[in-house]
Design a protein around this motif. Sequence first.
Motif, PDB file in Angstrom:
ATOM      1  N   LYS A  13       0.811  -1.226   0.000  1.00 11.42           N
ATOM      2  CA  LYS A  13       0.000   0.000   0.000  1.00 11.42           C
ATOM      3  C   LYS A  13       0.840   1.270   0.000  1.00 11.42           C
ATOM      4  N   HIS A  14       2.158   1.158   0.266  1.00 15.49           N
ATOM      5  CA  HIS A  14       3.015   2.334   0.278  1.00 15.49           C
ATOM      6  C   HIS A  14       3.623   2.633  -1.089  1.00 15.49           C
ATOM      7  N   ARG A  17       2.805   6.179  -4.169  1.00 13.12           N
ATOM      8  CA  ARG A  17       2.118   7.292  -3.514  1.00 13.12           C
ATOM      9  C   ARG A  17       3.106   8.039  -2.613  1.00 13.12           C
ATOM     10  N   PRO A  18       2.782   9.258  -2.187  1.00 10.32           N
ATOM     11  CA  PRO A  18       3.689   9.992  -1.301  1.00 10.32           C
ATOM     12  C   PRO A  18       3.962   9.208  -0.020  1.00 10.32           C
ATOM     13  N   LEU A  19       5.178   9.323   0.475  1.00 12.38           N
ATOM     14  CA  LEU A  19       5.579   8.551   1.643  1.00 12.38           C
ATOM     15  C   LEU A  19       4.910   9.096   2.909  1.00 12.38           C
ATOM     16  N   ASP A  20       4.200   8.221   3.623  1.00 10.82           N
ATOM     17  CA  ASP A  20       3.601   8.533   4.926  1.00 10.82           C
ATOM     18  C   ASP A  20       4.450   7.839   5.976  1.00 10.82           C
ATOM     19  N   VAL A  21       5.348   8.608   6.610  1.00 10.99           N
ATOM     20  CA  VAL A  21       6.320   8.016   7.517  1.00 10.99           C
ATOM     21  C   VAL A  21       5.628   7.359   8.711  1.00 10.99           C
ATOM     22  N   ALA A  22       4.611   8.020   9.272  1.00 11.91           N
ATOM     23  CA  ALA A  22       3.933   7.462  10.452  1.00 11.91           C
ATOM     24  C   ALA A  22       3.277   6.121  10.124  1.00 11.91           C
ATOM     25  N   ALA A  23       2.608   6.045   8.970  1.00  8.88           N
ATOM     26  CA  ALA A  23       1.956   4.786   8.587  1.00  8.88           C
ATOM     27  C   ALA A  23       2.986   3.707   8.294  1.00  8.88           C
ATOM     28  N   LEU A  24       4.101   4.090   7.653  1.00  6.73           N
ATOM     29  CA  LEU A  24       5.149   3.125   7.358  1.00  6.73           C
ATOM     30  C   LEU A  24       5.740   2.549   8.636  1.00  6.73           C
ATOM     31  N   GLU A  25       6.042   3.417   9.591  1.00  2.67           N
ATOM     32  CA  GLU A  25       6.674   2.942  10.825  1.00  2.67           C
ATOM     33  C   GLU A  25       5.710   2.098  11.654  1.00  2.67           C
TER      34      GLU A  25
END
Length: 211
Positions: A13-14, A17-25
């Motif tokens: 899902k990452h 698309r623009p990187l969402d650091v909080a969702a990735l971590e």
Amino acid sequence: GVDAQRMENLLQKHMGRPLDVAALELDLTELQGLDRYDTVAWRLSRGNDGQVALVIRGREKPYAPPFLMLGANLQNTTSDSFGVSLTARYLAFDLPLPGSELRVDGTVGSNPAVGMEWYQPLGRTPLFFAPYAGVGRTTFNLVVDDAVVASYRQTFLKAGLNVGVNLGAFSDVRLGAYLGRLDANVAVGDPRLAAVDGKETGAELTWRLNT
């Protein structure tokens, strides 16, 4: 190969698309919580074509799996009544199927027991099933005025199946049923006290939250 596929499924899902650091971590926290890796780290990398890539690397633990965990239990019912038990858990991953966890528990001492659970996710969904079984013996003391007036020796057998859904990285809901047998007889005390001997069945609904 199984680990790489697990990461790809979770992190798909990452992509694009623009990187969402909080969702990735948060997703990497879920990977770290599997106990399969020493570390799970991420970085950005620019290729020769100028495209930016997200690189995830999981460093496997050099000493495990499988795991062998040990424990001890000291139980004090009254001032002169002690119980001591030693416990071990064997935990293996991807056995017998990818993504599964096999747990085997054993206890020796005051309350000997042995049991197992097999946790198996269903494909890429958050659903899973987990059959389990166990047998053990415990001592139940009836205490009046700090004195043991009766002691029951209980032997139990139990087997069941849970089905459930993972509600993210820290919670799940399980629904299951079990079939068992309980025998409880007076070991110390008036032999005329009631005994229990028979089949036991039941259903359980459990919500678990790890904070």
